[in-house]
Each structure stands twice: as C-alpha cells, then as structure tokens.
Design an enzyme around this catalytic site. Structure first.
Site, PDB file in Angstrom:
ATOM      1  N   GLY A 115      62.155  63.395  84.623  1.00 50.39           N
ATOM      2  CA  GLY A 115      61.681  62.421  85.596  1.00 50.39           C
ATOM      3  C   GLY A 115      62.278  61.059  85.294  1.00 50.39           C
ATOM      4  O   GLY A 115      62.934  60.896  84.255  1.00 50.39           O
ATOM      5  N   LYS A 116      62.017  60.128  86.186  1.00 49.98           N
ATOM      6  CA  LYS A 116      62.585  58.795  85.980  1.00 49.98           C
ATOM      7  C   LYS A 116      62.141  58.212  84.641  1.00 49.98           C
ATOM      8  O   LYS A 116      62.874  57.487  84.000  1.00 49.98           O
ATOM      9  CB  LYS A 116      62.213  57.863  87.137  1.00 49.98           C
ATOM     10  N   ARG A 117      60.924  58.587  84.230  1.00 50.28           N
ATOM     11  CA  ARG A 117      60.419  58.023  82.978  1.00 50.28           C
ATOM     12  C   ARG A 117      61.107  58.609  81.733  1.00 50.28           C
ATOM     13  O   ARG A 117      61.047  58.056  80.661  1.00 50.28           O
ATOM     14  CB  ARG A 117      58.911  58.218  82.881  1.00 50.28           C
ATOM     15  N   ASP A 118      61.699  59.795  81.912  1.00 51.28           N
ATOM     16  CA  ASP A 118      62.376  60.410  80.758  1.00 51.28           C
ATOM     17  C   ASP A 118      63.842  60.032  80.722  1.00 51.28           C
ATOM     18  O   ASP A 118      64.654  60.698  80.099  1.00 51.28           O
ATOM     19  CB  ASP A 118      62.276  61.932  80.829  1.00 51.28           C
ATOM     20  N   GLY A 119      64.189  59.009  81.439  1.00 50.75           N
ATOM     21  CA  GLY A 119      65.575  58.557  81.377  1.00 50.75           C
ATOM     22  C   GLY A 119      66.448  59.167  82.460  1.00 50.75           C
ATOM     23  O   GLY A 119      67.657  59.208  82.320  1.00 50.75           O
TER      24      GLY A 119
END
Ligand code: GLU
Length: 483
Positions: free
Chosen positions: A247-251
């Site tokens: 996801g966007k949060r995982d880079g």
C-alpha cells in the site's frame, strides 16, 4: 481471435504507483503481443477524488516506460474521447435505453429515508439491499435523482477468469446500484462497461479488488445485452514480508519518484513484468522484445507477487552495466554536482569506478556530496597527520619516507599519461617491496584526506598530476611540521 483491444483505465486521483503501472504494463503487453490496440482511458467521473495534474502525470509515467497508447486523452479514437467526463452524453444515451427497457429507475428516496432503511436492516441483522425497497412504479428521471439499475435477475453468477479460472459470486452482491449520480456523472460500474463495449475492448486486465463486484458487472452486461470481454485478474502485489498487499504506506511510491532517483525505465519495465509473470525458462533480464516473444495471459500467475526494492535495484544495476560510456555519462549528468562535468578527463577516468559502484544513478549525488567517497575531488578536506599513518605501523617517519618516494615515482609520469594504470605501474613494485598498506594508505590519505574513497591509483588519475603532487606535498609538510 478478434483483434485484441486492451485498456488501462486509471482514475486521476493522484500519483501512479507500482500497482497501477504493473496493470498498465500487462494490458500493454497483451495488446502488443497480439498486434492489437492499447487504450489509455481516464476514468474521471468522481470529481471529488480528482487530483489536479494527475492526467498529465499518468501520461508522463507511461511515456517514461515507453508504453505508448493507440488512443488516449491526447488522441481520441473513432469512439470519441478517452476521457470519461467528456463522454457524458454517451452514458445518458445508454441510461435512457435501460429506462426504456424498464431496467433503470430514478431513486425516489431522500438520503434520510435510505438511511432509515439501512438502520432497520442493521437492527434486524440482515444485509441492507436497496432492491428490497425498489419502488413498485418507476418515476420519470429528470437527472436530479440518482438513476439505479433494476437488477434483471437475482442469481448466482459463474464466470471464467483467464488467470484465476472458474469464479462465482452471488446474490448478496447484486443490488440496484447507481448508474448515474445526481451530479450527472456515471458511476465506475456503469461507465466502464459502456466504454469497454464502445471501444471494442476484448480483454480487461485489472487488479483483484474487482472480482467481488463482477456479479454486478455481469448483471449490467445482461441488462445492456452486451457480451462481456475476457476478464484477466492480475495477482496482488505484496509487501516484502508477504503479509499484506503493498500500500501507499508501505512505500508504494510514485513511479516517477524512481525516475527521479535515477532508475532506468528498461529495468523498471523488466522488473514489474516479472511481478506476476515469468518466461518459460529462468531468464530474468529480458528486453521488451524478448518479453513479447514469450508473453501470454496463460503464464500470468494467480499467487501474489512480492515487490522488493532491493531486487529492483539489482535489475537496475544489470541495466547500468549494459550502458555504453556515452549513455552512462548522459544519464549521470543530472546527478553530478556543478563542479564536475562529464566532459572532463577526470570524469572519464572516474567512469568505470562509478559504473561499478552504483545501483541507481541517484547514488551519484551522495558519492560527490559532503561526506561522500568522491567529495575529495572538489577539495582536500582538513585532516590531521594521524590519518596519514598506516594503522599497523603508525610511524610518522615511515609515512614521510613513503610519501616522498611516491611523489618521485608519480613525478616521473608524463602529464598526458597520468592514468590509473600508469600510476599503479609506477607505484606498485615499490608498494609490494615495502608492504602495500605502508605505502598505499598514506598515499591515498594524502590524495583524499578521507578514509573512504576509491583506490589511490584511480584517485590520483582523477585529480591529475599537478593536483596529486600538490596534495602529496601538503601531506609531507604535515608529517614534518604538525605536532
Ligand atoms: N478506474 C479504475 C481504477 O482506477 C479502473 C478499474 C478497471 O481497470 O476497470 O481502479
């Protein structure tokens, strides 16, 4: 087979991340493989989520990867614009057809009334279905109310997915969903089906989040009397610990960020193609032509594919190593500090070292920057005499003698011959005789004043004869005068 037509249909809601790009690549490959058409369609019917500049950004990212489209936002097709917000009359036309068939109706309720239905269903612990409240008689649609589909048949659907095989989904997903919102824009569910139909799309390649909605799509295809295209669901892209989707949060960053960091588009394309597909042998480095030779939907895997940035770096390095010196210099240019130019002899002497060191062009900035291995080229840092002393024999007199000898040896090389090889040839026999560390450590420190750098021969060659001798002189002075 009919002429293959695929599309990539992003919503302009922000940057293009790895997942979106991977979908684009697979749709592109499918079209190219079979000599078909690849369409870039902009799905901008949710005006609230739209982010300005996204349409340009999407095109830029696809162009960077050389995924050229036959029709796109800049190139309308025989079917008209590829931007959904410019196709509103078309959706309306299809909506009217459904109304005529008695398969669409304006939502008669206020938002508050729908909320009451929902609460009631919740209290009775049953799923809220709009169709349970379908009005007996349909009113006239004046565009101010949402237009809903009257699900033609409530049943369990079975369908084939080119990647996942036999799939099914049931009644719980079938509802009288909205076709056209009260703002006049169609929903994704409605618009994409009409567009795929009018654009002649034969294969839909998309992420797995759309599987659960497929029964809805199928009932709309039925209502519209449209033969559904082939569905090919791409495997999810997982984080490197395999526990979750990336996801966007995982880079999952903007793909253009990779461009800015100095990744090569060929490496990116190659690596992303292998996230969910592989050739029949164990080759990993494949050009676009090689990929196309082998590509087929049948070889797309079902299981999730792990995105590993380290692996991507490895791919990038393989492509860097394949670059000619000219190509390498051209790409390196943007990452060099203003005091270093690819036109200089210093850079030419440095090039093999750089090529060998980096995985990504962006690392070049760090190498030349403050504290970087190549910063010594800009200026000799201030250092203390201790740095000149070989740690296994920290003797100042020995360092002094060796530096003096090196100065003499380098002094004999002609200016124009001052290459790393020539410097090595001059110093090596002496270093072998005296002990390599004894000689080469003080020499390297004299040239660079920093403990991390390339070998002293390369450093001397990069600095050139005059600067090298001057730096050795400074070191000699330090040995004599510094306390
Ligand atoms: N606009 C949809 C999205 O951005 C496209 C899905 C599809 O390919 O049908 O996810």
């Amino acid at each position: 087979m009919n002429k293959v037509v695929t599309r990539f249909a992003p919503s302009p809601t922000g940057f293009m991340h790895i997942g979106g790009v991977r979908t684009a690549i697979f749709a592109y490959l499918t079209a190219r493989k079979y000599g078909g058409t690849f369409i870039l369609r902009i799905e901008d019917t949710d005006k609230e989520r739209e982010v300005e500049g996204s349409i340009e950004h999407i095109q830029k990212a696809l162009r960077w990867l050389n995924l050229e489209w036959n029709y796109g936002p800049d190139k309308p097709g025989p079917f008209g614009s590829c931007i959904q917000s410019e196709r509103l009359p078309t959706y309306k036309e299809f909506a009217l057809k459904l109304i005529e068939k008695g398969l669409a109706y304006p939502d008669p309720y206020t938002a508050g009334q729908v909320e009451t239905f929902r609460k009631k269903a919740e209290a009775e612990k049953r799923p809220f279905l709009y169709r349970d409240h379908r009005p007996k008689e349909f009113g006239v649609w004046d565009g101010t109310k949402p237009l809903r589909l009257k699900v033609p048949e409530v049943k369990r659907w079975h369908w084939k997915d080119a990647v996942r095989g036999d799939l099914e989904g049931g009644e719980e997903m079938l509802d009288d969903f909205v076709l056209i919102k009260s703002d006049g824009y169609p929903t994704y569910n409605f618009a994409h089906i009409i567009d795929d139909h009018l654009m002649g799309v034969t294969h839909i390649l998309r992420a797995d989040e759309f599987i659960s909605s497929t029964p809805r799509f199928l009932s709309l295809y039925q209502a519209l009397d449209i033969e559904p295209p082939v569905f090919a669901t791409l495997p999810p892209i997982l984080r490197d610990d395999r526990t979750k989707k990336l996801g966007k949060r995982d880079g999952a960053k903007d793909v253009m960020e990779y461009e800015r960091e100095g990744y090569l588009s060929e490496a990116m394309l190659n690596y992303l193609t292998l996230l969910g597909w592989h050739p029949s042998d164990d080759r990993e480095i494949l050009s676009l032509d090689e990929i196309l030779k082998e590509f087929s939907l049948e070889r797309i895997q079902k299981a999730g594919a792990v995105f590993d940035e380290e692996k991507l770096k490895w791919f990038n390095r393989q492509y860097i190593l394949r670059k000619s010196d000219e190509e390498f210099s051209e790409r390196a240019q943007t990452f060099l500090p203003e005091w270093m130019s690819t036109k200089t002899t210093a850079f030419k002497r440095l090039l093999p070292v750089l090529k060998d060191k980096i995985q990504v062009f962006g690392e070049i900035s760090g190498l030349f920057g403050e504290g970087g291995e190549l910063h010594f080229i800009k200026a000799l840092p201030d250092y203390t005499v201790e740095l000149l002393l070989w740690k296994k024999n920290p003797d100042r007199a020995a360092a002094l003698a060796n530096l003096n000898e090196c100065r003499d040896l380098l002094g004999k090389i002609r200016n124009e011959d001052f290459s790393a090889e020539a410097v090595k040839a001059a110093v090596w026999p002496y270093a072998e005789a005296k002990g390599r560390g004894e000689v080469l450590w003080p020499l390297r420190m004299a040239l660079t004043g920093q403990d991390k750098s390339p070998d002293p021969f390369v450093c001397a060659a990069i600095l050139g004869k005059d600067e090298s001798l001057s730096r050795i002189d400074q070191a000699v002075k330090k040995c004599i005068s510094e306390k």
